[in-house]
Design a protein around this motif. Sequence first.
Motif, short mmCIF file in Angstrom:
data_model
loop_
_atom_site.label_atom_id
_atom_site.label_comp_id
_atom_site.label_asym_id
_atom_site.label_seq_id
_atom_site.Cartn_x
_atom_site.Cartn_y
_atom_site.Cartn_z
N TYR A 272 25.26 -7.26 44.36
CA TYR A 272 24.61 -6.27 45.21
C TYR A 272 25.61 -5.14 45.48
CZ TYR A 272 21.25 -4.92 48.89
OH TYR A 272 20.32 -4.28 49.66
N VAL A 273 25.24 -3.93 45.11
CA VAL A 273 26.15 -2.79 45.32
C VAL A 273 25.43 -1.64 46.03
CG1 VAL A 273 27.53 -3.25 43.23
CG2 VAL A 273 25.60 -1.66 43.09
N ASN A 274 26.21 -0.78 46.65
CA ASN A 274 25.70 0.51 47.11
C ASN A 274 25.93 1.47 45.96
OD1 ASN A 274 25.01 -0.07 49.86
ND2 ASN A 274 27.21 -0.23 50.27
N ILE A 275 24.86 1.95 45.38
CA ILE A 275 25.00 2.85 44.21
C ILE A 275 25.61 4.18 44.65
CG2 ILE A 275 23.64 4.27 42.58
CD1 ILE A 275 23.88 1.52 41.45
N ILE A 276 26.62 4.62 43.92
CA ILE A 276 27.23 5.94 44.17
C ILE A 276 26.22 6.97 43.64
CG2 ILE A 276 29.15 7.45 43.46
CD1 ILE A 276 30.72 4.62 43.17
N PRO A 277 25.86 7.99 44.42
CA PRO A 277 24.71 8.84 44.03
C PRO A 277 25.03 9.86 42.93
CG PRO A 277 25.66 9.65 46.04
CD PRO A 277 26.45 8.42 45.68
N ILE A 278 25.71 9.37 41.89
CA ILE A 278 26.11 10.27 40.80
C ILE A 278 25.77 9.62 39.46
CG2 ILE A 278 28.09 11.39 39.65
CD1 ILE A 278 29.42 11.20 42.53
N GLU A 279 25.17 10.40 38.56
CA GLU A 279 24.97 9.94 37.19
C GLU A 279 26.14 10.46 36.38
OE1 GLU A 279 21.08 11.30 35.99
OE2 GLU A 279 20.15 9.59 37.00
N PHE A 280 26.85 9.56 35.73
CA PHE A 280 27.98 9.94 34.87
C PHE A 280 27.45 10.01 33.45
CE2 PHE A 280 29.65 8.16 38.68
CZ PHE A 280 30.78 8.90 38.97
N ILE A 281 27.50 11.19 32.87
CA ILE A 281 26.95 11.37 31.52
C ILE A 281 28.10 11.64 30.55
CG2 ILE A 281 25.50 12.87 30.08
CD1 ILE A 281 23.65 13.09 32.55
N VAL A 282 28.14 10.85 29.49
CA VAL A 282 29.18 11.03 28.48
C VAL A 282 28.49 11.48 27.19
CG1 VAL A 282 31.12 9.96 27.26
CG2 VAL A 282 30.48 9.13 29.54
N ARG A 283 29.01 12.54 26.59
CA ARG A 283 28.38 13.09 25.39
C ARG A 283 29.37 13.16 24.22
NH1 ARG A 283 23.70 15.83 26.80
NH2 ARG A 283 23.47 16.26 29.04
N LYS B 21 28.89 -4.81 47.97
CA LYS B 21 28.61 -4.95 49.41
C LYS B 21 29.69 -5.80 50.08
CE LYS B 21 24.22 -3.32 49.64
NZ LYS B 21 23.59 -2.40 50.56
N ASP B 22 30.21 -6.83 49.32
CA ASP B 22 31.17 -7.73 49.96
C ASP B 22 32.58 -7.14 50.02
OD1 ASP B 22 31.22 -7.95 47.21
OD2 ASP B 22 31.40 -10.12 47.14
N GLU B 23 33.06 -6.57 48.90
CA GLU B 23 34.46 -6.14 48.88
C GLU B 23 34.66 -4.63 48.80
OE1 GLU B 23 36.88 -9.63 46.66
OE2 GLU B 23 35.43 -8.57 45.41
N ASN B 24 33.58 -3.89 48.71
CA ASN B 24 33.64 -2.43 48.60
C ASN B 24 34.43 -1.98 47.36
OD1 ASN B 24 32.63 -0.06 49.75
ND2 ASN B 24 34.63 0.46 50.62
#
Length: 258
Positions: free
Chosen positions: A83-94, A184-187
């Motif tokens: 269970y994670v808090n999603i970081i609100p960024i899409e990382f796009i690699v091209r 969620k547990d260890e950040n």
Amino acid sequence: MKKGKKLYEGKAKIIYASAEKNLVIQHFKDDATAFNNQKKSVIEGKGILNNRISEHILTYLGQVGIKNHLIKRINMREQLIKYVNIIPIEFIVRNIATGSLTKRLGIEEGTTLEKPLLEYCFKNDKLGDPLISREHIITFNWLNLMELEWINEQCRRINDLLQGMFRSVGIKLVDFKIEFGKTKDENKIILADEISPDTCRLWDINTEKKLDKDRFRKNLGNLIEAYQDVARRLGILHEHSNIKPLKFPKPKAVKLKK
Ligand code: UDP
């Protein structure tokens, strides 16, 4: 595995609580969306294939030291994840210019980039996931500089690993999108979400045939066949797909003439 209440429903996946506090169940739907939700469809079997392909890729990445959310696949459509808090960024690699990059900057479709290009988009459907810079990420405290540098490095490593993995089965990794979350547990920051033909552009090395969600975006048809092709090349066997292991006829008994 007992499924708890629904915690979140996205466009292609649902997250359910599990019996364990820090683990959740990720369910892959058959829904396909494109162009910021303007184009929608249900493509039977897509969720099953993405569940298997993403499991395969994240297992491999885990084995080579890329910490990620996958614990194990539970069934055809579901996997147990951290269970994670999603970081609100899409990382796009091209690696090759296509899609929004060609539209935005007029770079010719299919141009091989001298080195992988990393882009960031703010995950926000209402705003259409706008392109952002490093400065936005730091200014709005989505990540601190050290975290951002660490993720950038992970993106480059993941690109190298996945390029090699796909190249070995005759596929060019054109570009892809990944997401990270804080546990969620260890950040702790780990790779999360999914990596599948829904989130990558994959072209056959020889013919440049598209084996990814562009088949849906561009109405090319045969999406399931293309995803199955990717799964088959990666050596993933499906209990419930049309992929059948190659069968060779049993050698006939030969009667020797006396
Ligand atoms: N991508 C994704 N989810 C998104 C946006 C992009 O998985 O919300 C993936 C897409 O499949 C492609 C890469 O990120 O592999 C780059 O996509 P691009 O920015 O070209 O976007 P598009 O052309 O799909 O608008």
